[in-house]
Each structure stands twice: as structure tokens, then as C-alpha cells.
Scaffold this motif. Structure first.
Motif, mmCIF file in Angstrom:
data_model
loop_
_atom_site.group_PDB
_atom_site.id
_atom_site.type_symbol
_atom_site.label_atom_id
_atom_site.label_comp_id
_atom_site.label_asym_id
_atom_site.label_seq_id
_atom_site.Cartn_x
_atom_site.Cartn_y
_atom_site.Cartn_z
ATOM 1 N N ALA A 1 9.036 25.489 -86.479
ATOM 2 C CA ALA A 1 8.208 25.440 -85.266
ATOM 3 C C ALA A 1 8.710 24.351 -84.330
ATOM 4 C CB ALA A 1 6.745 25.197 -85.640
ATOM 5 N N GLY A 2 9.087 23.207 -84.898
ATOM 6 C CA GLY A 2 9.644 22.133 -84.080
ATOM 7 C C GLY A 2 10.950 22.534 -83.432
ATOM 8 N N GLU A 3 11.828 23.227 -84.190
ATOM 9 C CA GLU A 3 13.089 23.715 -83.620
ATOM 10 C C GLU A 3 12.843 24.683 -82.478
ATOM 11 O OE1 GLU A 3 15.975 25.548 -86.049
ATOM 12 O OE2 GLU A 3 16.569 23.706 -87.064
ATOM 13 N N PHE A 4 11.782 25.479 -82.588
ATOM 14 C CA PHE A 4 11.486 26.471 -81.552
ATOM 15 C C PHE A 4 10.771 25.867 -80.357
ATOM 16 C CE2 PHE A 4 11.012 29.696 -85.277
ATOM 17 C CZ PHE A 4 12.383 29.730 -85.423
ATOM 18 N N GLY A 5 10.500 24.567 -80.405
ATOM 19 C CA GLY A 5 9.819 23.910 -79.286
ATOM 20 C C GLY A 5 8.330 24.173 -79.249
ATOM 21 N N ARG A 6 7.737 24.397 -80.410
ATOM 22 C CA ARG A 6 6.289 24.636 -80.501
ATOM 23 C C ARG A 6 5.598 23.396 -81.054
ATOM 24 N NH1 ARG A 6 6.754 30.365 -80.810
ATOM 25 N NH2 ARG A 6 8.587 30.813 -79.520
ATOM 26 N N GLU A 7 4.274 23.364 -80.964
ATOM 27 C CA GLU A 7 3.521 22.242 -81.500
ATOM 28 C C GLU A 7 3.590 22.233 -83.030
ATOM 29 O OE1 GLU A 7 2.481 19.757 -80.104
ATOM 30 O OE2 GLU A 7 1.889 20.215 -78.049
ATOM 31 N N VAL A 8 3.687 21.048 -83.592
ATOM 32 C CA VAL A 8 3.632 20.863 -85.045
ATOM 33 C C VAL A 8 2.482 19.912 -85.333
ATOM 34 C CG1 VAL A 8 4.858 20.133 -87.117
ATOM 35 C CG2 VAL A 8 6.121 21.177 -85.216
ATOM 36 N N MET A 9 1.529 20.379 -86.124
ATOM 37 C CA MET A 9 0.306 19.631 -86.403
ATOM 38 C C MET A 9 0.115 19.510 -87.906
ATOM 39 S SD MET A 9 -1.944 21.800 -83.642
ATOM 40 C CE MET A 9 -1.055 23.304 -84.094
ATOM 41 N N ALA A 10 -0.521 18.441 -88.323
ATOM 42 C CA ALA A 10 -0.777 18.244 -89.748
ATOM 43 C C ALA A 10 -2.089 17.504 -89.937
ATOM 44 C CB ALA A 10 0.359 17.460 -90.398
ATOM 45 N N ILE A 11 -2.777 17.838 -91.011
ATOM 46 C CA ILE A 11 -4.017 17.162 -91.384
ATOM 47 C C ILE A 11 -3.677 16.090 -92.409
ATOM 48 C CG2 ILE A 11 -6.236 17.442 -92.536
ATOM 49 C CD1 ILE A 11 -6.377 20.226 -91.296
ATOM 50 N N PRO A 12 -4.027 14.839 -92.145
ATOM 51 C CA PRO A 12 -3.666 13.766 -93.077
ATOM 52 C C PRO A 12 -4.486 13.855 -94.366
ATOM 53 C CG PRO A 12 -5.125 12.920 -91.387
ATOM 54 C CD PRO A 12 -4.818 14.345 -91.009
ATOM 55 N N GLY A 13 -3.950 13.267 -95.418
ATOM 56 C CA GLY A 13 -4.658 13.275 -96.694
ATOM 57 C C GLY A 13 -4.435 11.994 -97.457
ATOM 58 N N SER A 14 -5.057 11.916 -98.599
ATOM 59 C CA SER A 14 -4.960 10.719 -99.426
ATOM 60 C C SER A 14 -3.548 10.543 -99.961
ATOM 61 C CB SER A 14 -5.939 10.813 -100.599
ATOM 62 O OG SER A 14 -5.678 9.786 -101.535
ATOM 63 N N PRO A 15 -3.010 9.319 -99.893
ATOM 64 C CA PRO A 15 -1.685 9.070 -100.480
ATOM 65 C C PRO A 15 -1.696 9.173 -102.000
ATOM 66 C CG PRO A 15 -2.680 7.022 -99.706
ATOM 67 C CD PRO A 15 -3.550 8.128 -99.206
ATOM 68 N N LEU A 16 -2.897 9.242 -102.597
ATOM 69 C CA LEU A 16 -3.004 9.380 -104.047
ATOM 70 C C LEU A 16 -2.858 10.827 -104.505
ATOM 71 C CD1 LEU A 16 -6.006 6.935 -104.681
ATOM 72 C CD2 LEU A 16 -3.559 6.452 -104.826
ATOM 73 N N ASP A 17 -2.895 11.774 -103.566
ATOM 74 C CA ASP A 17 -2.791 13.193 -103.897
ATOM 75 C C ASP A 17 -1.431 13.704 -103.431
ATOM 76 O OD1 ASP A 17 -2.984 15.934 -104.258
ATOM 77 O OD2 ASP A 17 -5.016 16.078 -103.446
ATOM 78 N N ALA A 18 -0.587 14.143 -104.382
ATOM 79 C CA ALA A 18 0.767 14.609 -104.037
ATOM 80 C C ALA A 18 0.729 15.774 -103.062
ATOM 81 C CB ALA A 18 1.521 15.004 -105.299
ATOM 82 N N ARG A 19 -0.370 16.545 -103.052
ATOM 83 C CA ARG A 19 -0.476 17.688 -102.148
ATOM 84 C C ARG A 19 -0.664 17.261 -100.696
ATOM 85 N NH1 ARG A 19 -4.889 20.651 -105.902
ATOM 86 N NH2 ARG A 19 -5.674 18.516 -105.743
ATOM 87 N N SER A 20 -0.914 15.992 -100.469
ATOM 88 C CA SER A 20 -1.042 15.485 -99.094
ATOM 89 C C SER A 20 0.238 14.819 -98.600
ATOM 90 C CB SER A 20 -2.201 14.477 -99.007
ATOM 91 O OG SER A 20 -3.435 15.096 -99.279
ATOM 92 N N HIS A 21 1.166 14.581 -99.503
ATOM 93 C CA HIS A 21 2.350 13.816 -99.114
ATOM 94 C C HIS A 21 3.169 14.528 -98.041
ATOM 95 C CE1 HIS A 21 2.424 11.317 -103.107
ATOM 96 N NE2 HIS A 21 1.335 11.140 -102.390
ATOM 97 N N GLY A 22 3.245 15.860 -98.098
ATOM 98 C CA GLY A 22 4.008 16.593 -97.098
ATOM 99 C C GLY A 22 3.416 16.444 -95.710
ATOM 100 N N CYS A 23 2.096 16.554 -95.606
ATOM 101 C CA CYS A 23 1.437 16.391 -94.304
ATOM 102 C C CYS A 23 1.623 14.969 -93.776
ATOM 103 C CB CYS A 23 -0.056 16.708 -94.428
ATOM 104 S SG CYS A 23 -0.415 18.458 -94.692
ATOM 105 N N ASN A 24 1.417 13.992 -94.640
ATOM 106 C CA ASN A 24 1.590 12.607 -94.204
ATOM 107 C C ASN A 24 3.031 12.340 -93.770
ATOM 108 O OD1 ASN A 24 -1.071 12.281 -94.908
ATOM 109 N ND2 ASN A 24 -0.665 11.213 -96.831
ATOM 110 N N GLN A 25 3.983 12.950 -94.454
ATOM 111 C CA GLN A 25 5.397 12.811 -94.081
ATOM 112 C C GLN A 25 5.654 13.422 -92.711
ATOM 113 O OE1 GLN A 25 8.186 14.135 -97.109
ATOM 114 N NE2 GLN A 25 9.563 14.939 -95.526
ATOM 115 N N LEU A 26 5.090 14.608 -92.453
ATOM 116 C CA LEU A 26 5.262 15.248 -91.146
ATOM 117 C C LEU A 26 4.715 14.367 -90.026
ATOM 118 C CD1 LEU A 26 4.339 18.991 -91.802
ATOM 119 C CD2 LEU A 26 6.577 18.092 -91.148
ATOM 120 N N ILE A 27 3.549 13.785 -90.262
ATOM 121 C CA ILE A 27 2.942 12.921 -89.241
ATOM 122 C C ILE A 27 3.838 11.709 -88.991
ATOM 123 C CG2 ILE A 27 0.982 11.417 -88.754
ATOM 124 C CD1 ILE A 27 -0.728 13.483 -90.387
#
Length: 376
Positions: A245-271
Motif C-alpha cells: 500500500a505504501g509503494e502504491f502511494g496509499r495510506e498505511v495505518m496501524a493500531i498500536p498494541g502492547s509491547p508484551l504481545d508479539a501479535r502487536s509487534h508488527g503494528c508497532n513496527q509499522l508505526i
């Protein structure tokens, strides 16, 4: 070909068949398909030219068998689906903007959903209960505001987003239009096909493979004004969708999460890398409602335009295919870099690459890059 399998009234059955056959032929992908259509005008003429082009690239060529295409069309008809070509009036306009847009899609359902403003919602397959509830609620709220929710019918966040948005949802699958994956989404996939829009790039009857999912992800990102990642691990396919989406020039959005939950690490990394932090449907609407092609997200690299120079006429130098081949290694390189290093015209370089691709000697990558195939 029956009416249900024919993509547009003004396209003859013979040319529709030829387009499907051209795309199903060896080494013909979205980029080379468009180059061939621009050069030869019709798929029928392009099919006739394939052996000579491949020979110039150093290989032999045989187009897809007619019988295989006939069987595919029959399967599409049995599934209650139809073909949608890149130049059809109801082909999604945003998707058509990307360089790798599928020239042929198979669809079931209401194609007008893609003409509404679309938001992609993706995330972890093993998502938490809280994240799935959030995805479902966000999707329902966005659908209520007139947005179409696009996702990939995977377990977890994808399924929750689809369920929240039904009927205002598009499911993009990595299989043929007549195959359900994952099996537990049989009812959901059929409901989307009946009330929303189901979309596939792979030929009917194709089971999903690992290589199909990144291709599906580019369609999800290409259909949408923005992509929202709800929950994701650092190496998940959801991050591939976001970066496309970023390559295509579109918006990239992410919902932040707890750093204690590995399932949130990708979103936090994107932010951290520049995606916009959002926490509500109102945040998403604020970003995409007035989108004019300049995203607030910085997670972006401009894709190369392979079509700046039309493929018309013959290359100026008949030795250019060999010259270009000598410049390539297995490391991907941008096409504009090949143009600079070769000192030849963009159209000549593109034609040389097309010949090499048809001969099975190069591979195309995202961002307008190409590489040599080992042993090709």
C-alpha cells in the motif's frame, strides 16, 4: 463462451478467449501482458507473435493449450462467476492504477462495491479475541459510513472484518474463484459472493499456494485508499500488504498494541517506520475521506513506471536483448537503472526484457525491478 463468462459486451468472444489464453501462457504476467497488448493491439495478434519474441530472447515457446482455457471457462461458468478485464467499465479504478494490476479477474457478486471508497483491513490469523472484536466493530462502523471493506478471507482479523462489514465487503482470495480456503470459511465466502463481492486472480480450479498470497495482497492494497493493520507479528503477510500500500502511494495505518504481545509487534513496527497511528473509525475516515494521492504515512517508496515509453515499432538495435541480458544478475535491479547503464531507449529496454521474460530468462519483482533466473 457463455454470457456469464464474457467480461464485456463490446469484446468479441474470440478476443476474450485470446486474452485469457495469453495471460495463462508461460512467462506472461501482468506487466508483459500489458506490454504485448500495447504493442500488438489484440491478444490474438500477441499470441501469434509469442514464438518469435521468445526466440529473440533465446528460448522456444508454446502458448497455453486451447483445451485448458476452455476447461477454465467452463469452470467459471459452473461457479456462477464471470471474467472482468482490465479495460472493462466496471474494473476497479484504483486497482487499475498499479503497474501490476491483474489484466483478468474472475468475480462473483456486486462489482460496484469496488467503485465505492475502499479500506483494506488485515491482520493476524491467530488474532486475540479483543483484536477480532475491534476489527469487526471498526468494519461495521466504516461500512455504515459508506466504505467498502477489503480483506483476504483468512482466519482471524480478515474474517472478523468481513463479518462486520457484510454486505459492504470484498473478499480477495488466493485460489480460483471456485475454491474455498480456509475450509472453515465456506459459509462466509459464499455469503460474500452472494451479498458482497468475491474476487480471484488465479484460474478456476487452482488451489492456493504460498506464492499466491503475496499476489493476493497486492490486489487488496491496490483496491483500497488505505490499508489498516489491526494486529500482526513482525513477519506476517499483513505487513507485506501494508508495505505494498505504501509503494502504491496509499495510506498505511496501524493500531498500536502492547509491547508484551508479539501479535502487536508488527503494528508497532509499522508505526515506528511511518505508518499513521489510528484508534477509531473516525481516525480512518479522517485519513481517507479526502485522500488525493498524498498519504500522511511515510511508509512509501515510489514504484517504477514501466510504461513511460509505449512499445511501438522495432527496437533500434537488434543486439539490445543480448546487451540487456549481460547487465542482469540474480539480484533485482530497477528498469530505469538498466536504461541508464545500457544507453538505449526505454522502449528498446522494455522490448528486450519482454523477449527475455518470454524465453524464461528473467523474473519481475515489485517496484519495477527485474532479475536474471539462475540457469536462464
Amino acid at each position: 463462451m457463455s454470457a456469464s463468462a464474457q467480461p464485456q459486451a463490446e469484446l468479441s468472444q474470440q478476443e476474450a478467449f485470446a486474452r485469457i489464453r495469453l495471460l495463462r501462457s508461460p512467462n506472461v504476467g501482468p506487466v508483459s501482458f500489458r506490454q504485448l497488448m500495447r504493442r500488438f493491439g489484440t491478444a490474438a495478434a500477441a499470441l501469434d507473435a509469442l514464438p518469435d519474441l521468445a526466440a529473440k530472447g533465446g528460448g522456444k515457446y508454446r502458448a497455453a493449450p486451447r483445451e485448458r482455457v476452455e476447461a477454465e471457462i467452463a469452470a467459471v461458468r459452473r461457479a456462477g462467476a464471470r471474467y472482468l478485464f482490465h479495460d472493462s467499465a466496471d474494473y476497479p479504478a484504483l486497482l487499475a492504477e498499479i503497474e501490476s494490476a491483474p489484466p483478468v479477474l474472475t468475480v462473483r457478486g456486486d462489482a460496484t462495491l469496488a467503485a465505492r471508497p475502499c479500506v483494506a483491513m488485515v491482520g493476524a490469523r491467530n488474532a486475540s479475541a479483543a483484536a477480532m472484536r475491534l476489527a469487526r466493530d471498526l468494519a461495521a462502523e466504516l461500512a455504515g459510513e459508506g466504505y467498502t471493506i477489503v480483506s483476504g478471507l483468512a482466519r482471524g482479523i480478515d474474517g472478523a472484518a468481513h463479518r462486520g462489514a457484510i454486505p459492504a465487503t470484498i473478499g480477495v482470495i488466493a485460489s480460483g474463484i471456485d475454491i474455498t480456503y480456509p475450509p472453515q470459511h465456506v459459509e462466509l465466502q459464499e455469503e460474500i459472493a452472494q451479498t458482497g463481492l468475491l474476487l480471484a486472480e488465479q484460474p478456476a480450479g487452482t488451489e492456493p499456494r504460498g506464492s499466491h498470497f503475496p499476489s493476493r495482497n497486492r490486489i487488496i492494497a491496490g483496491l483500497s485508499l488505505g490499508t489498516l493493520v489491526v494486529e500482526a507479528a513482525p513477519k506476517s503477510g499483513s505487513l507485506i500488504t501494508a508495505r505494498l500500500a505504501g509503494e502504491f502511494g496509499r495510506e498505511v495505518m496501524a493500531i498500536p498494541g502492547s509491547p508484551l504481545d508479539a501479535r502487536s509487534h508488527g503494528c508497532n513496527q509499522l508505526i515506528r517506520e511511518g505508518a499513521v497511528l489510528v484508534q477509531s473509525a473516525a481516525d480512518v475516515i479522517e485519513l481517507v475521506s479526502g485522500f488525493g494521492g498524498m498519504p500522511r504515512a511515510r511508509l512509501r517508496s515510489a514504484p517504477q513506471d514501466l510504461f513511460e515509453a509505449p512499445l511501438t515499432g522495432e527496437p533500434e538495435n537488434t543486439e539490445e536483448t543480448a546487451d540487456i541480458a549481460g547487465l542482469l544478475t540474480t539480484a533485482p535491479v530497477a528498469v530505469d537503472e538498466l536504461i541508464r547503464q545500457s544507453g538505449t531507449s526505454p522502449s528498446a529496454v522494455q522490448m528486450a526484457l519482454l523477449e527475455l521474460e518470454l524465453a524464461g530468462r528473467i523474473e519481475r519483482h515489485a517496484g519495477g525491478r527485474v532479475s536474471a533466473i539462475m540457469g536462464g
